[in-house]
Design an enzyme around this catalytic site. Structure first.
Site, PDB file in Angstrom:
ATOM      1  N   GLU A   1      -5.014 -18.125 -10.330  1.00 29.80           N
ATOM      2  CA  GLU A   1      -5.406 -19.444 -10.847  1.00 29.80           C
ATOM      3  C   GLU A   1      -6.297 -20.200  -9.881  1.00 29.80           C
ATOM      4  O   GLU A   1      -6.028 -20.263  -8.683  1.00 29.80           O
ATOM      5  CB  GLU A   1      -4.147 -20.260 -11.140  1.00 29.80           C
TER       6      GLU A   1
ATOM      7  N   ASP B   1     -11.435 -18.099  -9.359  1.00 27.95           N
ATOM      8  CA  ASP B   1     -12.685 -17.469  -9.812  1.00 27.95           C
ATOM      9  C   ASP B   1     -13.895 -18.235  -9.296  1.00 27.95           C
ATOM     10  O   ASP B   1     -14.885 -17.639  -8.858  1.00 27.95           O
ATOM     11  CB  ASP B   1     -12.720 -17.321 -11.337  1.00 27.95           C
TER      12      ASP B   1
ATOM     13  N   SER C   1      -7.989 -21.442 -22.924  1.00 28.52           N
ATOM     14  CA  SER C   1      -9.442 -21.294 -22.987  1.00 28.52           C
ATOM     15  C   SER C   1     -10.045 -21.561 -24.357  1.00 28.52           C
ATOM     16  O   SER C   1     -10.987 -20.896 -24.775  1.00 28.52           O
ATOM     17  CB  SER C   1      -9.838 -19.885 -22.516  1.00 28.52           C
TER      18      SER C   1
ATOM     19  N   ASP D   1     -13.072 -17.173 -17.873  1.00 29.67           N
ATOM     20  CA  ASP D   1     -12.808 -17.341 -19.308  1.00 29.67           C
ATOM     21  C   ASP D   1     -13.865 -16.636 -20.152  1.00 29.67           C
ATOM     22  O   ASP D   1     -13.550 -15.939 -21.124  1.00 29.67           O
ATOM     23  CB  ASP D   1     -12.772 -18.828 -19.664  1.00 29.67           C
TER      24      ASP D   1
ATOM     25  N   LYS E   1     -10.363 -30.309 -19.503  1.00 32.83           N
ATOM     26  CA  LYS E   1     -11.011 -30.246 -18.192  1.00 32.83           C
ATOM     27  C   LYS E   1     -12.218 -31.171 -18.091  1.00 32.83           C
ATOM     28  O   LYS E   1     -12.425 -31.832 -17.073  1.00 32.83           O
ATOM     29  CB  LYS E   1     -11.460 -28.810 -17.893  1.00 32.83           C
TER      30      LYS E   1
END
Length: 458
Positions: free
Chosen positions: A48, A51, A145, A190, A234
């Site tokens: 988590e 990336d 996502s 994602d 987000k």
């Protein structure tokens, strides 16, 4: 268009959804769609918030997905509609510059991110006119996502409508970059799993270059997704980008501490590569060089030898300009530790030891503790849900996705699944009227499915 065939197994299971979507499309636009696009959601099993720091992650695509029905025409307009009445219709000219309001992240702006990304990649001056109705089975703002799947769906719709061709890796990279239009500084997980997923296997997603490696999950366990029922968008908050910024600053502080030209580094993985260090050595470097107390703007500028103006322009994003303190030690410690857990997780899956389920469960538990205590991206509802999942028979449970709400993913021995589902239902959902109303779409067993694809109408 994608070069690989549509996975008929998925579409055959979705006949009811497609027929309902087709009916809605025909009522809305008076014509039939000529093709459909499916873009799956994903659950990240471990890895988590790493990336965008350059590290590998380990997700799988799930059956919940974004669907679009599309017709192409010569109207000179892109007309968007949604099966959910709370999302308003939208229309834009095919010849106009596509405007995306990052301060107002409505559903159609996510769709237009994908359109704009493909348009710019091919230098298309006038896009094909099209009508599109979007449907979805991914709970919004749940950490599965939904927003990235919508961007990927739109990118694939635009490729097909304009008869353009591209590899899965290329369109994944474009969709990762174009989500920046809405203000989210993600790392590409994602979008990558959305296009590169395959049925029956999770994937280790590596970056630079982008590639996806199969990860065989243990037969004796299943992964169960549970939504804490607190939504987290987000793009509508600064939480996510604050963590991106803190990792960026930590990167430069560690580079500076080791005598490197910090201006060359943006991601924590780049510092590790340059130093030829192990993840364990990077964790020791964090302990040695970054203090636990939050850093002020003044201290960071003094260490790096930059002005306040340079700090704001080069290190902060639009929605993080208000920040005055930065927890660099905690964020870097999480990233390097989580990166090590991902590699350990894959190693256990590959070697299949007798106690693999217990080992993987413990890695998931360590991940949640790190997300909660070091990265501070959990919330009371998620922590409560994870605790209930563990008490109900999960060997491992952790938040998945950005956090601050959304879902937990739990690893449950196959023989305990029915007991687990009922225990979580009773302890978390049925005791609260709002959660009880959402329970059927909030608690489910997941299995890996294939990636985004096009289905032509016959």
């Amino acid at each position: 268009m994608l070069s690989e065939a549509t996975p008929e197994s998925y579409w055959s299971k979705s006949c009811f959804l497609l027929e309902a979507l087709k009916d809605t499309f025909e009522r809305k636009f008076g014509v039939s769609p000529i093709f459909y696009v499916r873009a799956p959601g994903r659950v990240n099993l471990i890895g988590e918030h790493i990336d965008y720091c350059g590290y590998s992650v380990l997700p799988m695509a799930i059956e919940q997905s974004i669907l679009a029905a599309v017709s192409v025409n010569s109207s000179g307009q892109i007309r968007l509609a949604n099966t959910d009445a709370q999302y308003q219709d939208y229309m834009v000219s095919c010849s106009a510059d596509i405007f995306i309001d990052r301060n107002n992240p409505k559903w159609h702006y996510y769709f237009l991110c994908g359109v704009k990304g493909v348009q710019e990649a091919f230098g298309i001056t006038e896009l094909a006119g099209m009508s599109c109705v979007v449907d979805g089975t991914i709970p919004p703002s749940s950490g599965l996502s939904s927003s990235s799947a919508l961007v990927c769906c739109a990118g694939l719709v635009t490729l097909e409508a304009n008869q353009k061709y591209m590899t899965k890796v290329a369109i994944a990279e474009i969709c990762a970059k174009c989500e920046l239009y809405i203000g989210t500084e993600g790392g590409g997980m994602d979008q990558s799993i959305c296009f590169l997923a395959e049925a029956g296997t999770a994937k280790l997603i590596e970056f630079q270059p982008l590639r996806a490696l199969d990860v065989k999950l243990p037969n004796g366990a299943v992964f169960v997704i549970s939504n804490c029922c607190l939504e987290m968008n987000k793009a509508a908050s600064s939480y996510f980008n604050i963590r991106v910024v803190e990792c960026r600053i930590a990167t430069k502080m560690l580079a500076k501490a080791r005598g490197l030209d910090f201006s060359r580094f943006l991601k924590l993985a780049q510092v590790q590569t340059e130093l030829k260090a192990s993840l364990k050595e990077m964790l020791l470097l964090v302990e040695e060089m970054l203090h636990v107390e939050p850093y002020s703007r003044e201290e960071i500028c003094k260490v790096l030898g930059i002005t306040m103006e340079q700090f704001s322009a080069d290190l902060l994003s639009d929605n993080t300009q208000h920040l005055t303190q930065f927890k660099l030690h905690q964020r870097a410690k999480h990233v390097y530790g989580e990166a090590a857990r991902v590699l350990h997780f894959k190693s256990v899956c590959d070697s299949e030891p007798a106690d693999s389920i217990q080992l993987l469960g413990e890695l998931m538990n360590q991940s949640h503790i790190s997300c909660r205590d070091l990265y501070e991206c959990s919330c009371p509802q998620l922590d409560q849900l994870v605790e209930i999942c563990l008490k109900s028979g999960a060997v491992g449970s952790r938040l998945t996705g950005a956090g601050w709400g959304g879902c937990a993913v739990s690893m449950v021995p196959r023989e305990r699944v029915e007991y687990f589902l009922q225990a979580v239902r009773d302890a978390y959902y049925l005791c609260d009227p709002l959660r009880a109303a959402m329970e059927k779409q909030s608690l489910f067993v997941s299995k890996p499915v294939g990636g985004a694809a096009v289905l032509l109408e016959h």
